[in-house]
Design a protein around this motif. Structure first.
Motif, PDB file in Angstrom:
ATOM      1  N   ILE A  79       0.865  -1.178   0.000  1.00  5.58           N
ATOM      2  CA  ILE A  79       0.000   0.000   0.000  1.00  5.58           C
ATOM      3  C   ILE A  79       0.899   1.225   0.000  1.00  5.58           C
ATOM      4  N   LYS A  80       0.825   1.975  -1.077  1.00  4.03           N
ATOM      5  CA  LYS A  80       1.767   3.075  -1.289  1.00  4.03           C
ATOM      6  C   LYS A  80       1.067   4.414  -1.127  1.00  4.03           C
ATOM      7  N   LEU A  81       1.448   5.129  -0.097  1.00 10.07           N
ATOM      8  CA  LEU A  81       0.897   6.467   0.107  1.00 10.07           C
ATOM      9  C   LEU A  81       1.725   7.492  -0.661  1.00 10.07           C
ATOM     10  N   PRO A  82       1.130   8.638  -0.975  1.00 11.74           N
ATOM     11  CA  PRO A  82       1.902   9.655  -1.698  1.00 11.74           C
ATOM     12  C   PRO A  82       3.071  10.134  -0.851  1.00 11.74           C
ATOM     13  N   ILE A  84       6.742  12.860  -0.749  1.00 10.09           N
ATOM     14  CA  ILE A  84       7.389  14.046  -1.329  1.00 10.09           C
ATOM     15  C   ILE A  84       8.350  13.621  -2.430  1.00 10.09           C
ATOM     16  N   SER A  85       8.202  14.225  -3.608  1.00  9.94           N
ATOM     17  CA  SER A  85       9.249  14.136  -4.628  1.00  9.94           C
ATOM     18  C   SER A  85       9.994  15.451  -4.490  1.00  9.94           C
ATOM     19  N   ALA A  86      11.139  15.404  -3.853  1.00 13.65           N
ATOM     20  CA  ALA A  86      11.743  16.636  -3.346  1.00 13.65           C
ATOM     21  C   ALA A  86      12.439  17.481  -4.397  1.00 13.65           C
ATOM     22  N   GLY A 254       8.686  19.753 -12.290  1.00 12.38           N
ATOM     23  CA  GLY A 254      10.040  19.819 -11.758  1.00 12.38           C
ATOM     24  C   GLY A 254      10.376  18.685 -10.812  1.00 12.38           C
ATOM     25  N   THR A 255       9.343  18.044 -10.252  1.00 17.64           N
ATOM     26  CA  THR A 255       9.581  16.945  -9.319  1.00 17.64           C
ATOM     27  C   THR A 255       9.888  15.655 -10.066  1.00 17.64           C
ATOM     28  N   MET A 256       8.961  15.241 -10.914  1.00 20.66           N
ATOM     29  CA  MET A 256       9.136  13.986 -11.640  1.00 20.66           C
ATOM     30  C   MET A 256      10.249  14.130 -12.682  1.00 20.66           C
ATOM     31  N   PHE A 576      -0.817  -0.898  -4.451  1.00 21.42           N
ATOM     32  CA  PHE A 576      -2.079  -0.186  -4.346  1.00 21.42           C
ATOM     33  C   PHE A 576      -1.778   1.238  -3.898  1.00 21.42           C
ATOM     34  N   GLU A 577      -1.918   2.176  -4.829  1.00 23.20           N
ATOM     35  CA  GLU A 577      -1.612   3.558  -4.501  1.00 23.20           C
ATOM     36  C   GLU A 577      -2.869   4.204  -3.927  1.00 23.20           C
ATOM     37  N   THR A 578      -2.671   5.152  -3.048  1.00 27.08           N
ATOM     38  CA  THR A 578      -3.818   5.737  -2.362  1.00 27.08           C
ATOM     39  C   THR A 578      -4.174   7.054  -3.007  1.00 27.08           C
ATOM     40  N   GLY A 579      -5.077   6.997  -4.002  1.00 26.29           N
ATOM     41  CA  GLY A 579      -5.406   8.205  -4.744  1.00 26.29           C
ATOM     42  C   GLY A 579      -4.390   8.430  -5.844  1.00 26.29           C
ATOM     43  N   ALA A 580      -4.598   9.499  -6.592  1.00 27.58           N
ATOM     44  CA  ALA A 580      -3.703   9.768  -7.715  1.00 27.58           C
ATOM     45  C   ALA A 580      -2.928  11.058  -7.510  1.00 27.58           C
ATOM     46  N   GLY A 581      -3.179  11.749  -6.405  1.00 26.45           N
ATOM     47  CA  GLY A 581      -2.562  13.055  -6.204  1.00 26.45           C
ATOM     48  C   GLY A 581      -1.390  12.994  -5.244  1.00 26.45           C
ATOM     49  N   GLY A 582      -1.048  14.165  -4.742  1.00 26.72           N
ATOM     50  CA  GLY A 582       0.174  14.289  -3.971  1.00 26.72           C
ATOM     51  C   GLY A 582      -0.018  14.295  -2.480  1.00 26.72           C
ATOM     52  N   SER A 583       0.761  15.116  -1.806  1.00 25.26           N
ATOM     53  CA  SER A 583       0.779  15.064  -0.353  1.00 25.26           C
ATOM     54  C   SER A 583       0.288  16.366   0.276  1.00 25.26           C
ATOM     55  N   ALA A 584      -0.219  17.300  -0.563  1.00 30.51           N
ATOM     56  CA  ALA A 584      -0.864  18.525  -0.105  1.00 30.51           C
ATOM     57  C   ALA A 584      -0.176  19.181   1.099  1.00 30.51           C
ATOM     58  N   PRO A 585       1.009  19.751   0.879  1.00 29.15           N
ATOM     59  CA  PRO A 585       1.774  20.353   1.977  1.00 29.15           C
ATOM     60  C   PRO A 585       0.983  21.385   2.780  1.00 29.15           C
ATOM     61  N   LYS A 586       0.057  22.103   2.122  1.00 27.40           N
ATOM     62  CA  LYS A 586      -0.640  23.153   2.875  1.00 27.40           C
ATOM     63  C   LYS A 586      -1.550  22.582   3.963  1.00 27.40           C
ATOM     64  N   HIS A 587      -1.897  21.295   3.847  1.00 28.57           N
ATOM     65  CA  HIS A 587      -2.717  20.681   4.892  1.00 28.57           C
ATOM     66  C   HIS A 587      -1.946  20.543   6.205  1.00 28.57           C
ATOM     67  N   VAL A 588      -0.634  20.323   6.107  1.00 30.57           N
ATOM     68  CA  VAL A 588       0.179  20.204   7.327  1.00 30.57           C
ATOM     69  C   VAL A 588       0.195  21.552   8.044  1.00 30.57           C
ATOM     70  N   ARG A 598      -7.438  18.536   7.085  1.00 35.88           N
ATOM     71  CA  ARG A 598      -8.519  18.308   6.136  1.00 35.88           C
ATOM     72  C   ARG A 598      -8.172  17.310   5.028  1.00 35.88           C
ATOM     73  N   TRP A 599      -7.094  16.607   5.177  1.00 36.08           N
ATOM     74  CA  TRP A 599      -6.722  15.540   4.231  1.00 36.08           C
ATOM     75  C   TRP A 599      -7.811  14.463   4.220  1.00 36.08           C
ATOM     76  N   ASP A 600      -8.221  14.077   3.052  1.00 30.79           N
ATOM     77  CA  ASP A 600      -9.232  13.044   2.898  1.00 30.79           C
ATOM     78  C   ASP A 600      -8.538  11.718   2.580  1.00 30.79           C
ATOM     79  N   SER A 601      -8.722  10.726   3.425  1.00 26.15           N
ATOM     80  CA  SER A 601      -8.036   9.445   3.236  1.00 26.15           C
ATOM     81  C   SER A 601      -8.826   8.464   2.378  1.00 26.15           C
TER      82      SER A 601
HETATM   83  N1  LIG Z   1       2.036   9.518  -5.731  1.00 28.18           N
HETATM   84  C1  LIG Z   1       2.829  10.370  -5.186  1.00 28.18           C
HETATM   85  O1  LIG Z   1       3.658   9.996  -4.396  1.00 28.18           O
HETATM   86  C2  LIG Z   1       2.663  11.796  -5.549  1.00 28.18           C
HETATM   87  C3  LIG Z   1       3.392  12.735  -4.885  1.00 28.18           C
HETATM   88  N2  LIG Z   1       3.277  14.070  -5.175  1.00 28.18           N
HETATM   89  C4  LIG Z   1       4.005  15.013  -4.317  1.00 28.18           C
HETATM   90  O2  LIG Z   1       3.050  15.689  -3.487  1.00 28.18           O
HETATM   91  C5  LIG Z   1       3.456  17.010  -3.200  1.00 28.18           C
HETATM   92  C6  LIG Z   1       2.352  17.989  -3.472  1.00 28.18           C
HETATM   93  O3  LIG Z   1       1.909  17.921  -4.799  1.00 28.18           O
HETATM   94  P1  LIG Z   1       0.759  18.812  -5.407  1.00 28.18           P
HETATM   95  O4  LIG Z   1       1.002  18.946  -6.836  1.00 28.18           O
HETATM   96  O5  LIG Z   1       0.595  20.039  -4.623  1.00 28.18           O
HETATM   97  O6  LIG Z   1      -0.544  17.972  -5.303  1.00 28.18           O
HETATM   98  P2  LIG Z   1      -1.537  17.604  -4.102  1.00 28.18           P
HETATM   99  O7  LIG Z   1      -2.454  16.606  -4.661  1.00 28.18           O
HETATM  100  O8  LIG Z   1      -0.782  17.247  -2.912  1.00 28.18           O
HETATM  101  O9  LIG Z   1      -2.361  18.900  -3.781  1.00 28.18           O
HETATM  102  C7  LIG Z   1      -3.195  19.578  -4.667  1.00 28.18           C
HETATM  103  C8  LIG Z   1      -4.493  19.940  -4.004  1.00 28.18           C
HETATM  104  O10 LIG Z   1      -5.370  18.837  -4.174  1.00 28.18           O
HETATM  105  C9  LIG Z   1      -6.272  18.743  -3.088  1.00 28.18           C
HETATM  106  N3  LIG Z   1      -6.023  17.439  -2.444  1.00 28.18           N
HETATM  107  C10 LIG Z   1      -5.186  16.490  -2.887  1.00 28.18           C
HETATM  108  N4  LIG Z   1      -5.248  15.409  -2.153  1.00 28.18           N
HETATM  109  C11 LIG Z   1      -6.146  15.646  -1.194  1.00 28.18           C
HETATM  110  C12 LIG Z   1      -6.678  14.880  -0.117  1.00 28.18           C
HETATM  111  N5  LIG Z   1      -6.315  13.617   0.111  1.00 28.18           N
HETATM  112  N6  LIG Z   1      -7.593  15.449   0.677  1.00 28.18           N
HETATM  113  C13 LIG Z   1      -8.024  16.688   0.448  1.00 28.18           C
HETATM  114  N7  LIG Z   1      -7.570  17.452  -0.558  1.00 28.18           N
HETATM  115  C14 LIG Z   1      -6.642  16.941  -1.376  1.00 28.18           C
HETATM  116  C15 LIG Z   1      -6.008  19.941  -2.302  1.00 28.18           C
HETATM  117  O11 LIG Z   1      -6.653  21.033  -2.959  1.00 28.18           O
HETATM  118  P3  LIG Z   1      -7.879  21.919  -2.524  1.00 28.18           P
HETATM  119  O12 LIG Z   1      -7.365  23.160  -1.954  1.00 28.18           O
HETATM  120  O13 LIG Z   1      -8.569  22.131  -3.844  1.00 28.18           O
HETATM  121  O14 LIG Z   1      -8.691  21.108  -1.563  1.00 28.18           O
HETATM  122  C16 LIG Z   1      -4.533  20.124  -2.525  1.00 28.18           C
HETATM  123  O15 LIG Z   1      -4.071  21.336  -2.084  1.00 28.18           O
HETATM  124  C17 LIG Z   1       4.750  17.189  -3.974  1.00 28.18           C
HETATM  125  O16 LIG Z   1       5.833  16.948  -3.097  1.00 28.18           O
HETATM  126  C18 LIG Z   1       4.659  16.126  -5.052  1.00 28.18           C
HETATM  127  O17 LIG Z   1       5.901  15.753  -5.525  1.00 28.18           O
HETATM  128  C19 LIG Z   1       2.400  14.497  -6.140  1.00 28.18           C
HETATM  129  C20 LIG Z   1       1.634  13.593  -6.838  1.00 28.18           C
HETATM  130  C21 LIG Z   1       1.703  12.174  -6.577  1.00 28.18           C
END
Ligand SMILES: NC(=O)C1=CN([C@@H]2O[C@H](COP(=O)(O)OP(=O)(O)OC[C@H]3O[C@@H](n4cnc5c(N)ncnc54)[C@H](OP(=O)(O)O)[C@@H]3O)[C@@H](O)[C@H]2O)C=CC1
Ligand SMILES: O=C(O)CCC(=O)C(=O)O
Ligand SMILES: [Mg+2]
Length: 736
Positions: A79-82, A84-86, A254-256, A576-588, A598-601
């Motif tokens: 189970i692979k969580l998102p 940081i790609s630094a 710039g990350t990937m 099994f990746e958890t979602g398709a997005g990243g780690s939303a730094p602003k949530h921390v 407000r991170w949605d799991s």
């Molecule tokens: N698979 C992986 O490991 C991945 C890692 N990354 C890494 O993640 C970091 C951030 O990437 P970034 O491009 O900002 O993308 P994020 O998906 O982390 O954030 C984009 C926006 O999407 C919304 N969001 C995403 N996931 C959630 C969640 N679980 N719950 C609630 N809201 C969510 C929020 O927006 P809103 O304000 O609209 O709610 C958030 O600010 C980088 O370090 C990047 O490299 C990125 C993609 C995939």
């Protein structure tokens, strides 16, 4: 017996797991399922490569290397969580924090002066950027919005900015001289090894890389981004944005694309702040400013200067903003621009967010404004241009009626551009770069100039066969038309199309609607179907996989966090990746400021359910199947009852949402009739959770509202973070 491996990563997902994993462990304990955690956080990955700098008790194992090997074995269930790609600024931040915690690791040497510094830099460069996903992704990807998620979004649509035909927003991309226009590609007839060789105009040759092993039937391509053409393009776009009163924004990965894209980003910084670089070039050079790390690097370096000089440069930077064009802001309040750091604006998430917001981004006054979205390389820019044109013509998409676009993505074994980092070079002098095989034949050749970015990509044949098979399987299983997004006029795609046509013959495609369309045509075809409520599978290469699995999910369901994201590993395991997005730094940040996460799991719930199902099949464990099915039912109930995290402090957050999931999961287990032992075990637990609902939710919401401390950003303190993420005594004792 095999185990489920859970990854510990970074930022919001890692916080959330501290709350969710104890629930999971409590629920599966009696069913003979083992869960083991592996730490692939940025901090752990740094510590793992510097054992020689650490005390015995500070050393950590290289969990990423372990998982990379595991992913190739049939027993893998990860189970692979998102994570940081630094970018370099993030890497340096993590180094500084670890040093402050007593880990005596070296600084990142921007410009290494001796062999020891070169060694240190090369160790760090392996950690930099997208260093985790390519290692674990030993399979192609299957990402889609589960029915429950899609139905929920249709009934509870997220906000969508309106689109009108007079929007001035557009995509600007290069018409020549870029990667797309210079690409050459061949399929290798038999296994060989190649070298990449640069020959300058005086006939001096340098081997850029040797011994690249290629398998029979592998496709390779090489291409070059011409620096002069790039700079000219950027200058023109900056002028055009100024003349047309558009926000200037740059969208990169710039990350990937950790080697090529920071260089392109650096050129954009130099172009946008041209007057500053022209006037203060010598000082900027002396200060060793790393422009590829963004204008934040310049701003922090000039701190070292005497006050008057620093103020003069700051004044000249302010004049750049005055003279325009206005620049898109990451954070208007804090004055952070689109060009501050290369990891703030990541194209897969940033372009869809803009399209969702009427094609506008934030300006320095905190107002939304029409935007020029600059995507220098034209390989994939067209899909965003086509989507924007579609919105201008038809208005914004309507989440209550729109169809869905699942994706089958070619990504195994570092396919295509995302595996090109060790074969990407910033060219030092004019000449020729050639890819030469073991018999001395030149396979690919480009003339190059100083500063050009040359790269080679590979994609092996077995992943392509697997990808075609996965596409047919998904098209059949969901009875949905599937489109291969391939452009016959692009060199690489032309090679791929031949293989797709060949390998489709290996499958029963009777009655399936399968097509090959160029990315732009595929966008139009897909969007036209979407607005009629029809579904269309996109079958794409690696970059488009990344782009499309944020683009459509963000438009359809508001976020890619709600995606089911499966990687059937080629050797039989499951990732099994958890979602398709990243780690939303602003949530921390929000958690630290007001103790609300407000991170949605949701993506994690979905991933765990399929992981349990996979576990049950591999280990013939019927209980695991029931746990997976009931977890899916609980997730559906969670959606129906709107128990996802709220954005607002004082309301249900990630932790409260986990409580509800636990309660629903226990109820589903208590109500099922397939396994009496589970029923007996969970009946009283379901009751206790329901009886204490008010108390638990109060405990979880009452602690919110004030600042909190977890003792670190990249390497938080375990005791503190567990305390913060598990604040309900009542819930903890029931789980116990
Ligand atoms: N698979 C992986 O490991 C991945 C890692 N990354 C890494 O993640 C970091 C951030 O990437 P970034 O491009 O900002 O993308 P994020 O998906 O982390 O954030 C984009 C926006 O999407 C919304 N969001 C995403 N996931 C959630 C969640 N679980 N719950 C609630 N809201 C969510 C929020 O927006 P809103 O304000 O609209 O709610 C958030 O600010 C980088 O370090 C990047 O490299 C990125 C993609 C995939
Ligand atoms: O590995 C990364 O940096 C991001 C991966 C990503 O965005 C994706 O796979 O969708
Ligand atoms: Mg992505």
């Amino acid at each position: 017996m095999s185990k489920i491996i859970y990854t510990k990563t970074d930022e919001a997902p890692a916080l959330a797991t501290r709350s969710f994993l104890p629930i999971v462990k409590a629920f599966i304990k009696s069913s003979g399922i083992n869960i083991e955690t592996k730490d692939i956080s940025l901090a752990a990955r740094i510590l793992a490569v510097f054992p020689d700098f650490l005390n015995e008790d500070q050393r950590v194992s290289d969990d990423l290397a372990f998982l990379g090997e595991l992913a190739k074995k049939p027993e893998a269930n990860i189970i692979k969580l998102p994570n940081i790609s630094a970018s370099i600024p993030q890497l340096k931040g993590a180094i500084k924090e670890l040093q402050s915690q007593g880990f005596d690791i070296p600084n990142y040497p921007d410009t290494p002066k001796n062999d020891s510094e070169k060694d240190i830099k090369s160790r760090y460069d392996k950690i930099k950027g997208s260093a985790v996903n390519p290692v674990l992704r030993e399979g192609n990807s299957d990402r889609r919005a589960p029915k429950a998620v899609k139905n929920y979004a249709k009934k509870n649509p997220h906000s969508m900015g309106v689109w009108t035909s007079d929007s001035k927003t557009h995509v600007a991309t290069m018409q020549s001289g870029d990667f797309a226009h210079n690409e050459k590609s061949v399929t290798i007839p038999e296994a060989t090894s190649v070298k990449i060789q640069h020959t300058d105009n005086n006939g001096n040759t340098t081997i850029l890389k040797d011994n690249i092993a290629l398998l029979e039937e592998e496709i390779i391509d090489s291409t070059v981004m011409n620096k002069k053409a790039l700079v000219l393009f950027l200058d023109e776009q900056i002028a055009d944005a100024r003349n047309n009163n558009l926000l200037f924004s740059l969208h990169m990965k710039g990350t990937m694309m950790k080697v090529s894209d920071p260089i392109i980003f650096g050129h954009a910084v130099r172009s946008y702040y041209k007057s500053v670089f022209e006037k203060h070039g010598d000082i900027i050079k002396e200060l060793n400013v790393n422009v590829n790390s963004g204008v934040s690097n310049l701003l922090s370096r000039i701190e070292e200067l005497p006050d008057d000089k620093r103020k003069e440069i700051e004044g000249d930077i302010a004049a750049v903003y005055q003279n325009g064009p206005a620049i898109a802001m990451v954070n208007s309040d804090k004055g952070i621009t689109n060009l501050h750091v290369p990891s703030d604006v990541i194209i897969d998430a940033s372009m869809p967010a803009m399209i969702r917001t009427s094609g506008q981004m934030w300006n320095a006054d905190g107002k939304l404004q029409d935007t020029k979205a600059v995507i220098p390389d034209s390989s994939y820019a067209g899909i965003y241009a086509a989507t924007i044109d579609f919105c201008k013509k038809h208005g914004a998409f309507d989440p209550t009626t729109m169809g869905t676009v699942p994706n089958v993505g070619l990504m195994a074994q570092k396919a295509e551009e995302y595996g090109s980092h060790d074969k990407t070079f910033e060219i030092e002098s004019e000449g020729t770069v050639r890819v030469i095989d073991a018999s001395g034949n030149t396979l690919l050749e480009h003339t190059v100039e100083e500063g050009d970015i040359w790269r080679m990509c590979q994609v092996k044949d077995a992943p392509i066969q697997d990808w075609v098979k996965l596409a047919v399987t998904r098209a059949r299983a969901s009875q949905t038309p599937a489109v291969f997004w391939l452009n016959e006029n692009r060199a690489h795609d032309a090679q791929l199309i031949k293989k797709v046509n060949r390998y489709l013959k290996d499958h029963d495609t009777n009655g399936l609607d399968l097509r090959i369309l160029s990315p732009v045509d595929a966008t139009i075809f897909t969007c036209e179907r979407i607005i009629e409520g029809k579904d269309t599978i996109s079958v794409s290469g690696n970059v488009l996989r990344d782009y499309l699995t944020d683009l459509f999910p963000i438009l359809e369901v508001g976020t890619s966090a709600k995606m089911l994201s499966i990687v059937p590993l080629m050797n039989g395991g499951g990732l099994f990746e958890t979602g398709a997005g990243g780690s939303a730094p602003k949530h921390v940040q929000q958690l630290l400021e007001e103790n609300h996460l407000r991170w949605d799991s949701l993506g994690e719930f979905l991933a765990l359910a399929v992981s349990l199902e996979h576990f049950s099949e591999v280990n013939d464990n019927a209980k695991a199947k029931i746990l997976g099915e009931t977890l899916d039912d609980a997730t559906e109930k969670l959606l129906e009852n709107k128990k996802g995290p709220s954005r607002k402090v004082g309301e249900l957050d990630n932790r409260g949402s986990h409580f509800y999931l636990a309660m629903y999961w226990a109820q589903e287990l208590a109500n099922q009739t397939k396994d009496d032992v589970l029923k007996t075990e969970f009946t009283p637990i379901a009751k206790q959770l329901a009886d204490n609902e008010t108390t638990i939710v109060k405990e979880l919401n009452d602690i919110q509202g004030s600042a909190t401390d977890i003792g670190g950003y990249y390497e938080p303190n375990e005791a503190l973070i567990n305390q913060v993420m598990r604040p309900s005594k009542t819930l903890n004792s029931i789980l116990q």
